[in-house]
Each structure stands twice: as C-alpha cells, then as structure tokens.
Design a protein around this motif. Structure first.
Motif, PDB file in Angstrom:
ATOM      1  N   TYR B  31     -58.159  46.709  43.565  1.00 18.07           N
ATOM      2  CA  TYR B  31     -57.383  47.863  43.007  1.00 18.07           C
ATOM      3  C   TYR B  31     -56.426  47.522  41.775  1.00 18.07           C
ATOM      4  N   ALA B  97     -51.886  51.469  46.393  1.00 17.69           N
ATOM      5  CA  ALA B  97     -50.456  51.129  46.217  1.00 17.69           C
ATOM      6  C   ALA B  97     -49.670  50.727  47.145  1.00 17.69           C
ATOM      7  N   GLY B  98     -48.890  49.732  46.957  1.00 15.89           N
ATOM      8  CA  GLY B  98     -47.941  49.289  47.884  1.00 15.89           C
ATOM      9  C   GLY B  98     -48.494  48.326  48.910  1.00 15.89           C
ATOM     10  N   THR B  99     -49.986  47.968  48.898  1.00 17.04           N
ATOM     11  CA  THR B  99     -50.444  46.962  49.505  1.00 17.04           C
ATOM     12  C   THR B  99     -50.031  45.643  49.181  1.00 17.04           C
ATOM     13  N   ALA B 100     -49.883  44.636  50.256  1.00 11.00           N
ATOM     14  CA  ALA B 100     -49.508  43.117  49.777  1.00 11.00           C
ATOM     15  C   ALA B 100     -50.509  42.613  48.730  1.00 11.00           C
ATOM     16  N   LEU B 101     -50.110  42.056  48.060  1.00  8.31           N
ATOM     17  CA  LEU B 101     -50.663  40.947  47.000  1.00  8.31           C
ATOM     18  C   LEU B 101     -51.195  39.756  47.454  1.00  8.31           C
ATOM     19  N   ILE B 102     -52.223  39.350  46.928  1.00  9.61           N
ATOM     20  CA  ILE B 102     -52.921  37.994  47.373  1.00  9.61           C
ATOM     21  C   ILE B 102     -52.645  37.165  46.117  1.00  9.61           C
TER      22      ILE B 102
END
Lengths: 116, 113
Positions: B31, B97-102
């Motif tokens: 994404y 959008a707004g999903t946690a990052l790794i």
C-alpha cells in the motif's frame, strides 16, 4: 504543525506498580493512534491500534489486560502498564494518524520505562 | 509474517560523502512505503511517503526511490552533513490509509566533519 506530545519521557517504577503514559495530538485530531514498543537493537513493534471511542485492537502476544489503552477523545490516548514487571522495561512510543488518506504518522518523543 | 529489512545497520561517513541505504519489504499486498528520520532524543520525523512503483521523491539533499514489484526502496543522501546524523527508519503498510506501519530496524548514520 502536527505535533504529538507524549508524557512522561522517562519513568522509573517499582515492580507491581502501574504506570500511565499519555499521548496528545496538539494541533490536529487523531482518528487513529498506534502504540509501539522498542527493545534494544530491535525495530519498533506495534502493540495496539486505537480508534477514538472504540476498544483498542491488540497485536498477537500483547496482553490487553496488562497494557490498557484508552482513546477517549480525538486528541488523547493513554497507555497504562498495569502491575509492571522488569521485563516490561522498554521504550514506548505513540504515533497518530490524522485520518486523511495517505499521510505519514506523527510521533511522540517516546517514554523510557524502567521497572525495578 | 511481514518483515521489513534495512541495510546497512549502521554507517559512518565523512562530511561531503554521498550515501544510500536499502529497505526491503514484501512485494505483495503493498500500500505505501514510509521513510522517517529519527534523531536522538527527538521524535521520528517523516521524510517521504511513497505509493507508486517507480516513485522518486526528493527533499533537499535527500531522495528516495521505490520499486514495489521487487520490494525495495533506496534512500540517498547527497553531500552528507553532520546534521544528517540520525537513524533512518523505513516502514511498510499493507493496508488502507490509517493502517499500522511495520518498521525495519533502521540504519544509523553518523557523519563526521
């Protein structure tokens, strides 16, 4: 703009006590806040995702009863480490997403927790 | 398990040198790819957010490229200065959008004058 304030920056507590960490977005509304933890020489590991007004979503292996997250308003999220133990000693950092499409996260300065 | 790898782990260069770091991430379900600069005692500061394969972004002497098909991004610093000394974090997002990052572990750059 887009400032996130995190307090305290450093805390030392005794084993068995609880510690609350606050994360505030000062000039924007944070639809979503993320709590990360970092152990020495490791990457930032996501603990939980919180959305204002709803229960936090915890990552696998993170005890929700031990790490209580409250996101009561669009500008404030708190992480409470309950009955802290030495193995909870770590660096905790919050980040906020303004909820507007693809945008970077805005981070607090982090909290260094030491449990003795 | 989604994994983000950064290399090198640390780097020491002389003022004026140009340098680059690598970030490898899963190429499926991509994404967005984020780069942050994290100076000691400060909060991570966003440098770039990239979403399209072939994206190139530039901010002053720092630039980044993105290859989503093979799952890597490069960060370049031209003419390094002591104030560039920091840890550079790469983070991958697989969701909307707004999903946690790794995050990767970061590359720590030290620039001496």
């Amino acid at each position: 703009g887009a400032v996130v304030s995190q307090h305290p920056s450093r805390v030392i507590c005794k084993s068995g006590t609880s510690v609350k960490i606050e994360c505030r977005s000062l000039d924007f509304q944070a639809t979503t806040m993320f709590w990360y933890r970092q152990f020495p020489k490791q990457s930032l590991m996501l603990m939980a995702t919180s959305n204002e007004g709803s229960k936090a979503t915890y990552e696998q292996g993170v005890e929700k009863d031990k790490f209580l997250i409250n996101h009561a308003s669009l500008t404030l999220s708190t992480l409470t480490v309950t009955s802290a133990h030495p193995e909870d000693s770590s660096f905790y950092i919050c980040s906020a997403h303004p909820g507007q499409g693809i945008s970077p996260l805005h981070f607090g300065n982090g909290t260094r927790l030491t449990v003795t | 398990i989604l994994n983000v790898e950064q290399s090198p782990q640390s780097l020491h260069v002389q003022e004026g040198d140009s340098t680059n770091f690598t970030c490898s991430f899963p190429s499926s379900n991509f994404y967005a790819l984020h780069w942050y600069r994290w100076e000691t005692a400060k909060s991570p500061e966003a440098l770039f957010v990239m979403t399209l394969n072939g994206d190139e972004k530039k901010k002053g002497r720092i630039s980044a490229t993105l290859n989503t098909k093979e799952g890597y991004s490069y960060l370049y610093i031209k003419g390094s200065q002591p104030e560039d000394s920091a840890t550079y974090l790469c983070a991958f997002s697989a969701g909307q959008a707004g999903t946690a990052l790794i995050f990767g572990k970061g590359t720590t750059l030290s620039v001496s004058s």
